[in-house]
Design a protein around this motif. Sequence first.
Motif, PDB file in Angstrom:
ATOM      1  N   LEU A  91       0.818  -1.221   0.000  1.00 13.21           N
ATOM      2  CA  LEU A  91       0.000   0.000   0.000  1.00 13.21           C
ATOM      3  C   LEU A  91       0.847   1.263   0.000  1.00 13.21           C
ATOM      4  CD1 LEU A  91      -2.809  -1.074   2.466  1.00 13.21           C
ATOM      5  CD2 LEU A  91      -3.059  -0.623   0.032  1.00 13.21           C
ATOM      6  N   ASP A  92       2.134   1.121  -0.297  1.00  7.95           N
ATOM      7  CA  ASP A  92       3.008   2.289  -0.340  1.00  7.95           C
ATOM      8  C   ASP A  92       2.503   3.288  -1.377  1.00  7.95           C
ATOM      9  OD1 ASP A  92       5.150   3.906   0.232  1.00  7.95           O
ATOM     10  OD2 ASP A  92       6.450   2.959  -1.269  1.00  7.95           O
ATOM     11  N   ARG A  93       2.553   4.574  -1.018  1.00  9.68           N
ATOM     12  CA  ARG A  93       2.122   5.712  -1.847  1.00  9.68           C
ATOM     13  C   ARG A  93       0.605   5.886  -1.882  1.00  9.68           C
ATOM     14  NH1 ARG A  93       5.932   5.095  -7.281  1.00  9.68           N
ATOM     15  NH2 ARG A  93       7.950   5.108  -6.214  1.00  9.68           N
ATOM     16  N   ARG A  94      -0.129   4.902  -1.370  1.00  9.14           N
ATOM     17  CA  ARG A  94      -1.589   5.047  -1.368  1.00  9.14           C
ATOM     18  C   ARG A  94      -2.110   5.441   0.005  1.00  9.14           C
ATOM     19  NH1 ARG A  94      -4.738   0.135  -3.761  1.00  9.14           N
ATOM     20  NH2 ARG A  94      -6.406   1.659  -3.429  1.00  9.14           N
ATOM     21  N   ALA A  95      -1.421   5.042   1.061  1.00  8.71           N
ATOM     22  CA  ALA A  95      -1.852   5.366   2.421  1.00  8.71           C
ATOM     23  C   ALA A  95      -0.629   5.462   3.310  1.00  8.71           C
ATOM     24  CB  ALA A  95      -2.807   4.294   2.955  1.00  8.71           C
ATOM     25  N   THR A  96      -0.723   6.280   4.330  1.00  9.45           N
ATOM     26  CA  THR A  96       0.384   6.438   5.269  1.00  9.45           C
ATOM     27  C   THR A  96       0.502   5.195   6.137  1.00  9.45           C
ATOM     28  OG1 THR A  96      -1.018   7.459   6.944  1.00  9.45           O
ATOM     29  CG2 THR A  96       0.001   8.920   5.306  1.00  9.45           C
ATOM     30  N   PRO A  97       1.705   4.916   6.680  1.00  7.83           N
ATOM     31  CA  PRO A  97       1.852   3.761   7.580  1.00  7.83           C
ATOM     32  C   PRO A  97       0.910   3.829   8.775  1.00  7.83           C
ATOM     33  CG  PRO A  97       4.000   4.564   6.884  1.00  7.83           C
ATOM     34  CD  PRO A  97       3.000   5.558   6.382  1.00  7.83           C
ATOM     35  N   ALA A  98       0.696   5.033   9.292  1.00  9.26           N
ATOM     36  CA  ALA A  98      -0.219   5.155  10.435  1.00  9.26           C
ATOM     37  C   ALA A  98      -1.631   4.751  10.051  1.00  9.26           C
ATOM     38  CB  ALA A  98      -0.200   6.593  10.953  1.00  9.26           C
ATOM     39  N   ALA A  99      -2.102   5.161   8.859  1.00  8.63           N
ATOM     40  CA  ALA A  99      -3.448   4.801   8.422  1.00  8.63           C
ATOM     41  C   ALA A  99      -3.567   3.296   8.200  1.00  8.63           C
ATOM     42  CB  ALA A  99      -3.806   5.549   7.145  1.00  8.63           C
ATOM     43  N   VAL A 100      -2.506   2.666   7.673  1.00 13.15           N
ATOM     44  CA  VAL A 100      -2.533   1.223   7.457  1.00 13.15           C
ATOM     45  C   VAL A 100      -2.574   0.491   8.782  1.00 13.15           C
ATOM     46  CG1 VAL A 100      -1.248  -0.738   6.522  1.00 13.15           C
ATOM     47  CG2 VAL A 100      -1.392   1.399   5.229  1.00 13.15           C
ATOM     48  N   ASP A 101      -1.743   0.921   9.738  1.00 11.44           N
ATOM     49  CA  ASP A 101      -1.750   0.273  11.054  1.00 11.44           C
ATOM     50  C   ASP A 101      -3.093   0.443  11.759  1.00 11.44           C
ATOM     51  OD1 ASP A 101       0.824  -0.751  10.936  1.00 11.44           O
ATOM     52  OD2 ASP A 101       1.748   1.080  11.732  1.00 11.44           O
ATOM     53  N   GLU A 102      -3.679   1.616  11.631  1.00 13.90           N
ATOM     54  CA  GLU A 102      -4.995   1.833  12.239  1.00 13.90           C
ATOM     55  C   GLU A 102      -6.039   0.910  11.623  1.00 13.90           C
ATOM     56  OE1 GLU A 102      -8.287   5.421  12.934  1.00 13.90           O
ATOM     57  OE2 GLU A 102      -6.352   5.846  11.987  1.00 13.90           O
ATOM     58  N   ALA A 103      -5.983   0.738  10.304  1.00 15.73           N
ATOM     59  CA  ALA A 103      -6.923  -0.152   9.633  1.00 15.73           C
ATOM     60  C   ALA A 103      -6.694  -1.610  10.059  1.00 15.73           C
ATOM     61  CB  ALA A 103      -6.791  -0.016   8.121  1.00 15.73           C
ATOM     62  N   LEU A 104      -5.418  -2.012  10.173  1.00 18.84           N
ATOM     63  CA  LEU A 104      -5.120  -3.370  10.651  1.00 18.84           C
ATOM     64  C   LEU A 104      -5.670  -3.582  12.058  1.00 18.84           C
ATOM     65  CD1 LEU A 104      -1.477  -3.914   9.359  1.00 18.84           C
ATOM     66  CD2 LEU A 104      -3.476  -5.304   8.764  1.00 18.84           C
ATOM     67  N   ASP A 105      -5.529  -2.591  12.920  1.00 23.51           N
ATOM     68  CA  ASP A 105      -6.056  -2.710  14.279  1.00 23.51           C
ATOM     69  C   ASP A 105      -7.575  -2.855  14.272  1.00 23.51           C
ATOM     70  OD1 ASP A 105      -3.512  -2.537  15.290  1.00 23.51           O
ATOM     71  OD2 ASP A 105      -3.600  -0.373  15.683  1.00 23.51           O
ATOM     72  N   GLN A 106      -8.245  -2.140  13.346  1.00 24.53           N
ATOM     73  CA  GLN A 106      -9.703  -2.289  13.249  1.00 24.53           C
ATOM     74  C   GLN A 106     -10.071  -3.726  12.867  1.00 24.53           C
ATOM     75  OE1 GLN A 106     -11.855   0.663  10.934  1.00 24.53           O
ATOM     76  NE2 GLN A 106     -10.223   2.152  11.238  1.00 24.53           N
ATOM     77  N   LEU A 107      -9.347  -4.303  11.918  1.00 31.80           N
ATOM     78  CA  LEU A 107      -9.624  -5.677  11.518  1.00 31.80           C
ATOM     79  C   LEU A 107      -9.342  -6.650  12.657  1.00 31.80           C
ATOM     80  CD1 LEU A 107      -8.043  -5.629   7.934  1.00 31.80           C
ATOM     81  CD2 LEU A 107     -10.453  -5.363   8.538  1.00 31.80           C
ATOM     82  N   ILE A 108      -8.260  -6.407  13.391  1.00 30.32           N
ATOM     83  CA  ILE A 108      -7.908  -7.300  14.501  1.00 30.32           C
ATOM     84  C   ILE A 108      -8.912  -7.162  15.637  1.00 30.32           C
ATOM     85  CG2 ILE A 108      -6.160  -7.689  16.292  1.00 30.32           C
ATOM     86  CD1 ILE A 108      -4.048  -6.999  14.159  1.00 30.32           C
ATOM     87  N   ASP A 109      -9.336  -5.943  15.936  1.00 30.30           N
ATOM     88  CA  ASP A 109     -10.329  -5.749  17.003  1.00 30.30           C
ATOM     89  C   ASP A 109     -11.624  -6.487  16.698  1.00 30.30           C
ATOM     90  OD1 ASP A 109      -8.588  -4.167  18.391  1.00 30.30           O
ATOM     91  OD2 ASP A 109      -9.428  -2.266  17.681  1.00 30.30           O
ATOM     92  N   ARG A 110     -11.937  -6.658  15.410  1.00 28.94           N
ATOM     93  CA  ARG A 110     -13.160  -7.363  15.014  1.00 28.94           C
ATOM     94  C   ARG A 110     -12.922  -8.848  14.762  1.00 28.94           C
ATOM     95  NH1 ARG A 110     -13.833  -2.159  13.515  1.00 28.94           N
ATOM     96  NH2 ARG A 110     -15.970  -1.321  13.457  1.00 28.94           N
ATOM     97  N   ALA A 111     -11.699  -9.315  14.969  1.00 26.57           N
ATOM     98  CA  ALA A 111     -11.331 -10.720  14.734  1.00 26.57           C
ATOM     99  C   ALA A 111     -11.546 -11.120  13.287  1.00 26.57           C
ATOM    100  CB  ALA A 111     -12.095 -11.662  15.666  1.00 26.57           C
ATOM    101  N   LEU A 112     -11.545 -10.145  12.373  1.00 21.76           N
ATOM    102  CA  LEU A 112     -11.518 -10.474  10.959  1.00 21.76           C
ATOM    103  C   LEU A 112     -10.094 -10.847  10.544  1.00 21.76           C
ATOM    104  CD1 LEU A 112     -13.765  -7.586   9.570  1.00 21.76           C
ATOM    105  CD2 LEU A 112     -14.433  -9.926  10.140  1.00 21.76           C
TER     106      LEU A 112
END
Length: 762
Positions: A91-112
């Motif tokens: 996802l380089d150049r499309r989203a910042t590392p912080a935004a990617v990590d935040e999205a990953l945390d959302q998926l993990i919090d939902r057990a997806l």
Amino acid sequence: MTAAAQDTGRLADWLSARSDDQLAALLQLRPDLGVPVPGTMDVLAARAGQRPSVVRSADDLDTVALTVLEALALLDAVHRPVSRAQVHELLDRRATPAAVDEALDQLIDRALAWGDDTVEVVAAAPDALPWPVGASFEPATGPDEAEIRAALAELDEPARTLLDRLATSSPIGRTRDAAPGTPADRPVQQLLARSLLTWLDEQTVALPQQVGQVLRNEPVTDPDSLIAPVATPERHRIADVDGVAAGEVLELLRHCVETVAALGRAPAPTLRAGGLGVRELRRIGKVAGLPEDRMSLLVELLAGANLIGCGQPEPGPERNPGGTGPDDYWAPTAAADVWLAAPAAARWGTLAQAWLELPRRPWLVGMRDVNDKPIAALSDEIRTAAAPRDRRTVLKLLAEFDPGAEVSAETLARIIAWRRPRRRHRFTPAMVAATLAEASALGVLGRGALSTPGRALLTGTDAEAAMASALPQPVDYVLVQADLTIVAPGPLVPELADRIAAVADVESAGAATVYRIGEASVRRALDGGASATELHALFGTHSRTPVPQALTYLIDDVARRHGRLRAGIAGAFLRCDDPAVLAEVLNAPVAEALALRALAPTVAVAQAPLAEVLTQLREAGFAPAGEDSSGTIIDLRPTGARVATRRQRPQLRLPTEPSPAQIAGIVRELRAGDRAAKTRHGTDVRPDGSRAVGAAAVALLQLAVRTKQAVRIAYVDAHGAATQRIVEPVRVGGGQLDAFDPATEAVRHFTLHRILSVSLVE
């Protein structure tokens, strides 16, 4: 062991390592996982991977989170762990590392997805994407929205039909016309030439996502863009917003009162399939002087607030000869009388709260259904459980902006489509615009911005008090003009409003209401029991302008003639001190219709009821007044039909979110069941198959009571859910086991015949 079972086992182990707070957060985000209460982590993990639950959870994810989920699917995280660094690189150049990590945390919090440095996803996760896997990573090509609309306008009917079919079904189509060398005039070749279809191979074409969105009237979004749409709202002074909202509320209340009165005078028959027919809706609108679309909203609001209902009104409408007619009618309920007597802010609060929770979409009334028939008001076709949630979604988004901010429906729809891509098909610009229009009609919005009362309604604070502050204060005076009009410079206090409405007709309504007095309206007040002296006192006391002589003369002239001819109850009787007047009545054509017969020079009787006698005599040009047995003038005006207040139909409700206390209880039960499943224990002693627990199982429980030893029991609760528990038996008897449960730190009671097995904990 199968690969799916291994994946479930790894997810169960990861869930076991989560803290209680993290498990509680998961159950808060995905409440369906806790119903019924899972017995072990293996059960929770299996539920977390089920496709319906995964898709439902993904409804709340934004474009960034779904794109990260798509990246994990492309990296094959379903079958092997993927490092966060790989996701960042993709996802380089499309989203910042912080935004990617935040999205990953959302998926993990939902057990997806699960994991820490490396991440895996559940097998059903790719099915939750609203676009094909890999679509957002392909180079952006093809026409933009304006070019798409221009190309669609040039299509002939066969080509447009083909596109509509792909837009409402699968976007992938198989056809021989995609092969090279096919004539250019064929529909598929026309669409390929205009980039409205994408060529995949000689027999397959695909509908681009943006083209499908335009065809379905959805907000056009680009999954390749991970930047949220930006709104540029128009600013208004909050005082102006509240002022406009208050004006709309005054109009709404007046129109609702007129609608209730119209249905009270002439209840509307129901359609055979339910609802209110277009003809009846137009009839009521004509009486109230309102357009059809306004009437559809009013009747939906009144029905939602239980102010009108469907049933047999009392008094009932006249039936056709032979007793045929509709079984039920729409008419005001008894609750309408209480509502009519309430203050304006309270009446608004009833309507606004009913609209906010209404499981219906009033704006669909009048549109065409799948059979090309108009959708009727109050019908089941516009009933949907998602309507209250969708309505709140639009209003909550508007509430995020500063007070007084107006945002267009197109912009709001685009933002919602970016935040909730899986729900974008419901939040079309037309739907958002219709929701905003309804909110404006109810005073929830003013000048397109959220009003102070509307914000209070949305947050659950005292909305009625906020509306009372926004509405102009009631006045206790009027301005009588020389042309026999009365100007109310604001809403009148209830008592004065009722007295003015009895003697004058509304000529124009608004912030200042204009009434007109005429001979008919004065006679109406006298028929209601008012005297000429009382009418003179009314205007002399409450008019801030001098009472014109023309009004005084009008009242005296009508009062002089009013009541000279009087009707009473026999079938009905007539009496008159002037024999000449009575003789004139007896010689008129109306005498034959009423079957009048003279008993004396000043008395006659009629076979018709008193109300009919009065009506027909007035239509014939006479001015009779009704009286009781003591000679006092009585008010015989109809009060309007009413239907009995029925128990309201249960609303379509979405699943209720569990409270924090309930979630904490589920986590304790889950930990206890998981601990019981993993604890070493002796051989299970099972019941002997009879209704009661076998003697061996009871003996083992009694031994545990004496030795104060913990046991593991398998138990089926009242809902049929099987769980395992480690408990410390306290007493066995009366068909019941009393045992201390360490998970809840309380003594629990287990019915013996629901215990499946018992074993001592080693």
